[in-house]
Design a protein around this motif. Sequence first.
Motif, PDB file in Angstrom:
ATOM      1  N   ALA A  24      -6.271   3.919  -5.502  1.00  0.00           N
ATOM      2  CA  ALA A  24      -5.819   4.228  -3.689  1.00  0.00           C
ATOM      3  C   ALA A  24      -6.839   2.416  -3.538  1.00  0.00           C
ATOM      4  CB  ALA A  24      -6.029   4.867  -3.061  1.00  0.00           C
TER       5      ALA A  24
ATOM      6  N   GLU B 258      -6.549   8.835  -8.387  1.00  0.00           N
ATOM      7  CA  GLU B 258      -5.734   8.398  -7.650  1.00  0.00           C
ATOM      8  C   GLU B 258      -6.129   7.997  -6.672  1.00  0.00           C
ATOM      9  OE1 GLU B 258      -3.624  12.083  -7.109  1.00  0.00           O
ATOM     10  OE2 GLU B 258      -2.390  11.876  -8.644  1.00  0.00           O
TER      11      GLU B 258
ATOM     12  N   ASP C 141      -2.856   5.689   1.579  1.00  0.00           N
ATOM     13  CA  ASP C 141      -3.887   4.257   1.723  1.00  0.00           C
ATOM     14  C   ASP C 141      -4.528   4.197   2.560  1.00  0.00           C
ATOM     15  OD1 ASP C 141      -3.367   4.338  -0.760  1.00  0.00           O
ATOM     16  OD2 ASP C 141      -3.034   2.017  -0.753  1.00  0.00           O
ATOM     17  N   GLU C 142      -4.266   4.551   4.351  1.00  0.00           N
ATOM     18  CA  GLU C 142      -4.407   3.597   5.355  1.00  0.00           C
ATOM     19  C   GLU C 142      -5.672   4.772   5.981  1.00  0.00           C
ATOM     20  OE1 GLU C 142      -5.367   1.533   8.600  1.00  0.00           O
ATOM     21  OE2 GLU C 142      -3.769   0.735   7.310  1.00  0.00           O
TER      22      GLU C 142
ATOM     23  N   LEU D 130      -7.208   7.132   3.773  1.00  0.00           N
ATOM     24  CA  LEU D 130      -8.548   6.367   3.184  1.00  0.00           C
ATOM     25  C   LEU D 130      -9.240   5.148   3.150  1.00  0.00           C
ATOM     26  CD1 LEU D 130      -9.959   7.365   0.337  1.00  0.00           C
ATOM     27  CD2 LEU D 130      -7.964   5.912  -1.132  1.00  0.00           C
ATOM     28  N   ALA D 131      -8.145   4.281   4.028  1.00  0.00           N
ATOM     29  CA  ALA D 131      -9.211   3.016   4.331  1.00  0.00           C
ATOM     30  C   ALA D 131     -10.328   3.676   5.226  1.00  0.00           C
ATOM     31  CB  ALA D 131      -8.627   1.723   4.682  1.00  0.00           C
TER      32      ALA D 131
ATOM     33  N   MET E  76       0.557  -1.618  -0.528  1.00  0.00           N
ATOM     34  CA  MET E  76      -0.248  -0.102   0.198  1.00  0.00           C
ATOM     35  C   MET E  76       0.182   1.089   0.136  1.00  0.00           C
ATOM     36  SD  MET E  76      -3.646  -0.614   2.791  1.00  0.00           S
ATOM     37  CE  MET E  76      -2.817  -0.963   3.733  1.00  0.00           C
ATOM     38  N   LYS E  77       0.507   2.094  -0.690  1.00  0.00           N
ATOM     39  CA  LYS E  77       0.807   3.430  -0.626  1.00  0.00           C
ATOM     40  C   LYS E  77       0.372   4.663   0.855  1.00  0.00           C
ATOM     41  CE  LYS E  77       2.078   3.815  -5.200  1.00  0.00           C
ATOM     42  NZ  LYS E  77       2.183   4.271  -6.907  1.00  0.00           N
TER      43      LYS E  77
ATOM     44  N   ARG F 298      -6.467  -0.588  -4.736  1.00  0.00           N
ATOM     45  CA  ARG F 298      -5.125  -1.361  -3.608  1.00  0.00           C
ATOM     46  C   ARG F 298      -6.019  -1.842  -2.644  1.00  0.00           C
ATOM     47  NH1 ARG F 298      -2.606   2.978  -6.119  1.00  0.00           N
ATOM     48  NH2 ARG F 298      -3.104   4.157  -3.425  1.00  0.00           N
ATOM     49  N   LEU F 299      -6.789  -1.046  -2.093  1.00  0.00           N
ATOM     50  CA  LEU F 299      -7.130  -1.571  -0.693  1.00  0.00           C
ATOM     51  C   LEU F 299      -8.562  -3.220  -0.746  1.00  0.00           C
ATOM     52  CD1 LEU F 299      -7.730   1.804   0.777  1.00  0.00           C
ATOM     53  CD2 LEU F 299      -6.325   0.797   1.537  1.00  0.00           C
TER      54      LEU F 299
END
Length: 77
Positions: free
Chosen positions: A36, A32, A5-6, A8-9, A1-2, A39-40
Motif C-alpha cells: 500500500a 500488505e 490506502d486513503e 493509511l496516507a 488505490m485500494k 502504491r501511495l
Amino acid sequence: MKDGDEQLAKLVGPRWQTAAEIQRTFGGATHEIAEALDRLWKAGRLDRDAQEINIGVERKGRKLRLIRYRGRARDPS
C-alpha cells in the motif's frame, strides 16, 4: 488505490518511518502495508527514501535495503 490506502496516507506523518513502524500503528500484515505504501508513493501521495546499508565485515558483508516513507506536505488551500 485500494480500500484503506486513503486512511493509511493520512496516518503517515512528516517523520521518516519504515513499513514495519507504520504497520505497528496502522495494523494489518507488514507486506500488505508495504504494498500500500508503494502504491501511495507511485501515486505521488508519499515521499520515499531507499538506501543500501552494509552489514557485517566488509569482505563478507551483505547489503540491506532500507526503505522509509513520509507524508508529503499538503497544500493548505
